[in-house]
Design a protein around this motif. Structure first.
Motif, PDB file in Angstrom:
ATOM      1  N   LEU A   1       0.983  -1.295   0.048  1.00 13.01           N
ATOM      2  CA  LEU A   1       0.076   0.207   0.008  1.00 13.01           C
ATOM      3  C   LEU A   1       0.810   1.248   0.065  1.00 13.01           C
ATOM      4  O   LEU A   1       1.613   1.417   0.855  1.00 13.01           O
ATOM      5  CB  LEU A   1      -0.907  -0.196   1.139  1.00 13.01           C
ATOM      6  N   THR A   2       0.565   2.063  -1.082  1.00 13.60           N
ATOM      7  CA  THR A   2       1.319   3.522  -1.091  1.00 13.60           C
ATOM      8  C   THR A   2       0.454   4.659  -0.891  1.00 13.60           C
ATOM      9  O   THR A   2      -0.458   4.409  -1.570  1.00 13.60           O
ATOM     10  CB  THR A   2       2.488   3.296  -2.423  1.00 13.60           C
ATOM     11  N   VAL A   3       0.936   5.579  -0.114  1.00 12.74           N
ATOM     12  CA  VAL A   3       0.039   6.773   0.073  1.00 12.74           C
ATOM     13  C   VAL A   3       1.101   7.844  -0.404  1.00 12.74           C
ATOM     14  O   VAL A   3       2.193   7.879  -0.057  1.00 12.74           O
ATOM     15  CB  VAL A   3      -0.518   6.889   1.276  1.00 12.74           C
ATOM     16  N   LYS A   4       0.561   8.649  -1.161  1.00 14.19           N
ATOM     17  CA  LYS A   4       0.991   9.978  -1.554  1.00 14.19           C
ATOM     18  C   LYS A   4       0.376  11.111  -1.290  1.00 14.19           C
ATOM     19  O   LYS A   4      -0.887  11.115  -1.556  1.00 14.19           O
ATOM     20  CB  LYS A   4       1.471  10.118  -2.948  1.00 14.19           C
ATOM     21  N   THR A   5       1.274  12.290  -0.965  1.00 11.61           N
ATOM     22  CA  THR A   5       0.407  13.779  -0.808  1.00 11.61           C
ATOM     23  C   THR A   5       1.067  14.778  -2.017  1.00 11.61           C
ATOM     24  O   THR A   5       0.776  14.670  -3.205  1.00 11.61           O
ATOM     25  CB  THR A   5       0.466  13.975   0.739  1.00 11.61           C
ATOM     26  N   ALA A   6       1.896  15.603  -1.207  1.00 12.56           N
ATOM     27  CA  ALA A   6       2.610  16.843  -1.779  1.00 12.56           C
ATOM     28  C   ALA A   6       3.367  15.929  -2.936  1.00 12.56           C
ATOM     29  O   ALA A   6       3.925  14.996  -2.862  1.00 12.56           O
ATOM     30  CB  ALA A   6       2.985  17.547  -0.887  1.00 12.56           C
ATOM     31  N   ASN A   7       3.904  16.831  -3.962  1.00 16.55           N
ATOM     32  CA  ASN A   7       5.104  16.366  -4.882  1.00 16.55           C
ATOM     33  C   ASN A   7       6.613  16.452  -4.371  1.00 16.55           C
ATOM     34  O   ASN A   7       7.337  15.936  -4.859  1.00 16.55           O
ATOM     35  CB  ASN A   7       5.145  17.083  -5.835  1.00 16.55           C
ATOM     36  N   THR A   8       6.475  16.793  -2.842  1.00 19.49           N
ATOM     37  CA  THR A   8       7.969  16.784  -2.404  1.00 19.49           C
ATOM     38  C   THR A   8       7.719  16.906  -0.836  1.00 19.49           C
ATOM     39  O   THR A   8       6.630  17.128  -0.359  1.00 19.49           O
ATOM     40  CB  THR A   8       8.820  17.911  -2.627  1.00 19.49           C
ATOM     41  N   ASP A   9       8.903  16.340  -0.025  1.00 17.02           N
ATOM     42  CA  ASP A   9       8.427  16.613   1.422  1.00 17.02           C
ATOM     43  C   ASP A   9       8.412  18.170   1.616  1.00 17.02           C
ATOM     44  O   ASP A   9       9.205  18.929   1.080  1.00 17.02           O
ATOM     45  CB  ASP A   9       9.745  15.921   2.230  1.00 17.02           C
ATOM     46  N   LEU A  10       7.738  18.371   2.623  1.00 14.10           N
ATOM     47  CA  LEU A  10       7.611  19.900   2.844  1.00 14.10           C
ATOM     48  C   LEU A  10       7.986  20.239   4.468  1.00 14.10           C
ATOM     49  O   LEU A  10       7.943  19.313   5.344  1.00 14.10           O
ATOM     50  CB  LEU A  10       6.107  20.403   2.829  1.00 14.10           C
ATOM     51  N   HIS A  11       8.501  21.248   4.613  1.00 13.97           N
ATOM     52  CA  HIS A  11       9.070  22.008   5.914  1.00 13.97           C
ATOM     53  C   HIS A  11       7.829  21.704   6.831  1.00 13.97           C
ATOM     54  O   HIS A  11       6.689  22.541   6.689  1.00 13.97           O
ATOM     55  CB  HIS A  11       9.466  23.333   5.824  1.00 13.97           C
ATOM     56  N   SER A  12       7.824  21.054   8.065  1.00 12.48           N
ATOM     57  CA  SER A  12       6.795  20.902   8.885  1.00 12.48           C
ATOM     58  C   SER A  12       6.402  22.213   9.838  1.00 12.48           C
ATOM     59  O   SER A  12       5.231  22.401  10.187  1.00 12.48           O
ATOM     60  CB  SER A  12       7.044  19.902   9.993  1.00 12.48           C
ATOM     61  N   GLY A  13       7.319  22.928   9.646  1.00 14.86           N
ATOM     62  CA  GLY A  13       7.195  24.627  10.217  1.00 14.86           C
ATOM     63  C   GLY A  13       6.237  25.376   9.427  1.00 14.86           C
ATOM     64  O   GLY A  13       5.334  25.937   9.897  1.00 14.86           O
ATOM     65  N   THR A  14       6.449  25.189   8.028  1.00 18.97           N
ATOM     66  CA  THR A  14       5.656  26.311   7.194  1.00 18.97           C
ATOM     67  C   THR A  14       4.529  25.373   6.511  1.00 18.97           C
ATOM     68  O   THR A  14       3.572  26.192   6.448  1.00 18.97           O
ATOM     69  CB  THR A  14       6.711  26.278   5.747  1.00 18.97           C
ATOM     70  N   TYR A  15       4.628  24.498   6.633  1.00 16.76           N
ATOM     71  CA  TYR A  15       3.249  23.504   6.092  1.00 16.76           C
ATOM     72  C   TYR A  15       2.656  22.655   6.861  1.00 16.76           C
ATOM     73  O   TYR A  15       1.309  22.447   6.747  1.00 16.76           O
ATOM     74  CB  TYR A  15       3.653  22.880   4.760  1.00 16.76           C
ATOM     75  N   GLY A  16       3.250  22.320   8.115  1.00 17.32           N
ATOM     76  CA  GLY A  16       2.464  21.403   8.918  1.00 17.32           C
ATOM     77  C   GLY A  16       1.316  21.974   9.610  1.00 17.32           C
ATOM     78  O   GLY A  16       0.953  22.966   9.931  1.00 17.32           O
ATOM     79  N   GLY A  17       0.174  20.890   9.542  1.00 13.79           N
ATOM     80  CA  GLY A  17      -0.969  21.379   9.885  1.00 13.79           C
ATOM     81  C   GLY A  17      -2.033  22.030   9.181  1.00 13.79           C
ATOM     82  O   GLY A  17      -2.906  22.204   9.329  1.00 13.79           O
ATOM     83  N   ALA A  18      -1.432  22.266   7.801  1.00 13.59           N
ATOM     84  CA  ALA A  18      -2.311  22.767   6.817  1.00 13.59           C
ATOM     85  C   ALA A  18      -2.302  21.970   5.612  1.00 13.59           C
ATOM     86  O   ALA A  18      -3.001  22.391   4.643  1.00 13.59           O
ATOM     87  CB  ALA A  18      -1.921  24.164   6.586  1.00 13.59           C
ATOM     88  N   VAL A  19      -1.470  21.086   5.552  1.00 10.33           N
ATOM     89  CA  VAL A  19      -1.689  20.048   4.029  1.00 10.33           C
ATOM     90  C   VAL A  19      -1.413  18.704   4.681  1.00 10.33           C
ATOM     91  O   VAL A  19      -1.271  18.521   5.439  1.00 10.33           O
ATOM     92  CB  VAL A  19       0.023  20.519   3.533  1.00 10.33           C
ATOM     93  N   PRO A  20      -2.081  17.729   3.916  1.00 10.23           N
ATOM     94  CA  PRO A  20      -2.114  16.327   3.969  1.00 10.23           C
ATOM     95  C   PRO A  20      -0.686  15.817   4.473  1.00 10.23           C
ATOM     96  O   PRO A  20       0.293  16.199   3.425  1.00 10.23           O
ATOM     97  CB  PRO A  20      -2.584  15.754   2.933  1.00 10.23           C
ATOM     98  N   ASN A  21      -0.600  14.974   5.171  1.00  4.28           N
ATOM     99  CA  ASN A  21       0.808  14.248   5.574  1.00  4.28           C
ATOM    100  C   ASN A  21       0.662  12.867   5.026  1.00  4.28           C
ATOM    101  O   ASN A  21      -0.288  12.148   5.892  1.00  4.28           O
ATOM    102  CB  ASN A  21       1.114  14.457   7.123  1.00  4.28           C
ATOM    103  N   SER A  22       1.326  12.093   4.419  1.00  4.04           N
ATOM    104  CA  SER A  22       1.060  11.046   3.868  1.00  4.04           C
ATOM    105  C   SER A  22       1.355   9.974   5.102  1.00  4.04           C
ATOM    106  O   SER A  22       0.674   8.778   4.957  1.00  4.04           O
ATOM    107  CB  SER A  22       2.424  10.653   2.633  1.00  4.04           C
TER     108      SER A  22
END
Lengths: 459, 459
Positions: free
Chosen positions: B207-228
């Protein structure tokens, strides 16, 4: 000095090429502070940084060894009666993983479309180097500096600065300044500068779950013994409820209800949902119900799982019941949330959620308290004027989602305003593959910092 | 021949040392079928196996290449009017990970306390070698064999035999036999032999789960974008309910309700909860509510997560929102559960449970149908007599929890009884670090197999 004057001309014509060659050399050192095999590289980066301070004319340059990575100090204190600025930055960088997603090797800097690609390009070597080069230009222009400066540059920012706080505490007088200036944050967008006025606190942990004393055959034991990965996903999934809220009891205690004024301030930061989704390749955004994107990333606390590992992960398959699994977890904290208290709440939560037959352990890596800055402070307002002069646009004062744990320590111990003069862009892949830095902001950053220090010298 | 007779003497005195040296050579070949970098090693193991058949006097020995790893065939068909036995085994082995938990290197066999330690020692090289050496002793003793034998030895059992079923289908006549004999299962316990009469089916997936096209900084995006990783643990945790039942709709369709007779049969297999907990280092066992340990591992279907991976997993920390995460999942199936149907149910379930902003994909690696054998078949009863003669104890007829996917194919295509003559012990760490094989069962196994083939020759 003004836009189009001597300094600006020098950045673009005479110095630009040499500055970039120097920056490339700086970025070529793989100073990854979190990986023990890079210990010597981190030392090398400290030495390189100290030399670059010495070369431009700073005095009392030291590489101060700690139990971790060294602190680099240097100063120039001959501008009698003028303000003193403490410049903070870090020469360490994030790990390069996943390395196979980099289009060019992370420690072989490449310039493409007026951007420089390398780990640390924007976070923080490129931004830190702006200050060093601005001081060099000021020395060249005037034979002296318009203000007094102290530089305190560390090599442990990416591992939450374990050794800098005691150094600051023990050297309060040596480090005393009228402002602490930090360039380790981002613009709102290309052409729209920002001076961040709030940083969230941080708490980073590792959760480990163990079951049997060895991996077991899933045919022989599956369905009848505890599975460490099942236990881990049960605990991890219990950390949020279905509306995106953190489901740890007591987590939101100390989090201020956003006032109408704050909501308005936060809403002023431009936000284009469609563009963000497109840039990040996302079908949808997701977060805590009842809050906007800007509120979620700026003024709300979060809990993110940064990584997970357990059992067989190789090519193909291996039908085992894995005996050990773990996850990296980090929180961003706001308001009066105390990282120590949150850690205790999480330990209770994990204990309660841990299924039969599994043993869970939660280890704390780092913690930092949240910090809030006053955008009306004259030291911040003067920086805003410098930005406006160079960029033609007045900076906004956003609440940054990230954490720079040491900022809270500087503010508390030195009792100085902290000016978060960022020159990065949010799209520059910091902490991700293909990190880069827009050279336009490297050049204009040098001009802005020169102008800021000249303005401070004239006050 | 009887216990204490010529054959038994030869195993212990004259042959034992040479047989063990040969077995060590066999175990030294890292024939890991699931890892492409071991392709040549798997070929080498096939060649080694074929040579060992040729050396003892088997005929028509072939190494048959497939699109995967080769099949080794050999026969001896001069016992006119006597039964024909098809001996199946596999020369491939499980991966050695996690290699740092091995006390001695997995492919450098070591004998300690009358046990041989190496990957493949019990699964299945050691057990397969019992048959080859038994045939060698029979040839030596009589200059011929008491029965006709065919050997069909594959190199893909640990990756669910993708190329053997078409070979069996195309060679029904060539492989035809009065019984298929397989030694790839375990005793109940030391001194208590077992002939397994039921194998669960299998279904293995990723089972593979994908979200954004790259890993994101958790300070800048954490809590506001889906986390795989958040999305993955939500899906994974939804696969079981809190009582240990698989929570996929329709999963239990086709699973027979255990009859009183079956419950009794299953309960006859001795089970010591305290001892199992102690051996495995577990505080508690755990499984589907309402069933005993023996029922859970023998006659109930299961779903186990075999591994999980995603985001940052290195030393220290990296505060990212990971963009990709995956898990290996495998099911054991019973009764009329159809692996194809179960796979479809799981795809529906994953689709329903996948949170906003995440994209999930479920890939099927292998599937195999469950199989049930009749313990009263004369070919099985004769094997039981051979065990009883050598071990002094009549074997039990347990329902094995594991899957040997090819057994169902043999039974269906060749319409022959399958005799699962195991010589392993459940404690021998198959699929885990420090796999080993008790040499007592290697020696007695050879004696048992000799006796079985002699008995069949006399019928």
């Amino acid at each position: 000095m003004n836009k189009g004057g001597i300094i600006v001309k020098r950045v673009s014509d005479l110095h630009n090429q040499r500055f970039l060659e120097e920056l490339k050399a700086f970025l070529s050192i793989p100073s990854i502070s979190s990986k023990s095999e890079h210990k010597q590289d981190v030392q090398e980066a400290a030495r390189w940084t100290a030399q670059s301070l010495q070369r431009i004319g700073l005095e009392h340059v030291e590489v101060i060894q700690t139990d971790g990575h060294p602190i680099v100090y240097g100063d120039w204190l001959h501008a009698e009666g003028k303000p003193t600025v403490l410049i903070y930055g870090h020469y360490d960088v994030q790990p390069e993983d996943p390395v196979d997603l980099w289009e060019t090797p992370p420690f072989e800097p490449v310039i493409k479309d007026d951007k420089i690609y390398a780990r640390g390009a924007t976070d923080d070597k490129g931004q830190l180097f702006i200050h060093i080069k601005a001081l060099e230009l000021l020395f060249e222009e005037y034979g002296e500096l318009p203000i007094n400066v102290k530089l305190c540059i560390e090599g442990e920012e990416e591992v939450a600065s374990p050794h800098l706080p005691p150094y600051i505490n023990e050297n309060e007088e040596k480090l005393h300044a009228d402002a602490v200036v930090v360039s380790d944050t981002s613009f709102i967008d290309k052409g729209q500068p920002a001076i961040c006025t709030s940083l969230r606190g941080a708490l980073a942990m590792e959760l480990t779950v163990k079951t049997a004393n060895t991996d077991l055959h899933s045919g022989t034991y599956g369905g009848a013994v505890p599975n460490s990965v099942h236990a881990l996903v049960t605990i991890l999934d219990s950390l949020h409820d279905s509306s995106g809220k953190v489901a740890v009891e007591g987590f939101y205690e100390g989090v201020p209800e956003p006032t109408e004024k704050l909501k308005k301030e936060v809403a002023e930061v431009p936000f284009d949902e469609e563009r963000i989704k497109q840039e990040l390749g996302l079908d949808a955004l997701y977060g805590e119900e009842g809050f906007t994107f800007q509120e979620r990333v700026g003024v709300r606390p979060t809990l993110e799982i940064n990584g997970v590992t357990g059992g067989f992960q190789g090519e193909g398959l291996k039908t085992i019941v894995p005996c050990e699994a773990s996850a990296k977890i980090s929180c961003r904290l706001v308001g009066d949330q105390d990282p120590e208290k949150i850690y205790e709440l999480l330990m209770d939560h994990v204990k309660k959620q841990c299924p039969t037959g599994a043993r869970a352990e939660l280890i704390k890596y780092i913690q930092a308290s949240p910090v809030s800055l006053d955008s009306q402070d004259p030291m911040i307002q003067t920086a805003a004027e410098a930005y406006e002069k160079v960029y033609g646009t007045r900076p906004l004062f956003p609440k940054e989602g990230g954490s720079i744990p040491i900022v809270e320590v500087f503010a508390r111990v030195l009792k100085s305003p902290v000016v978060l003069m960022g020159f990065g862009l949010p799209s520059e892949n910091l902490h991700a593959p293909n990190e880069h830095f827009h050279l336009e902001n490297f050049r204009k950053g040098i001009e802005t910092v020169c102008d800021y220090y000249e303005k401070l010298g004239k006050q």
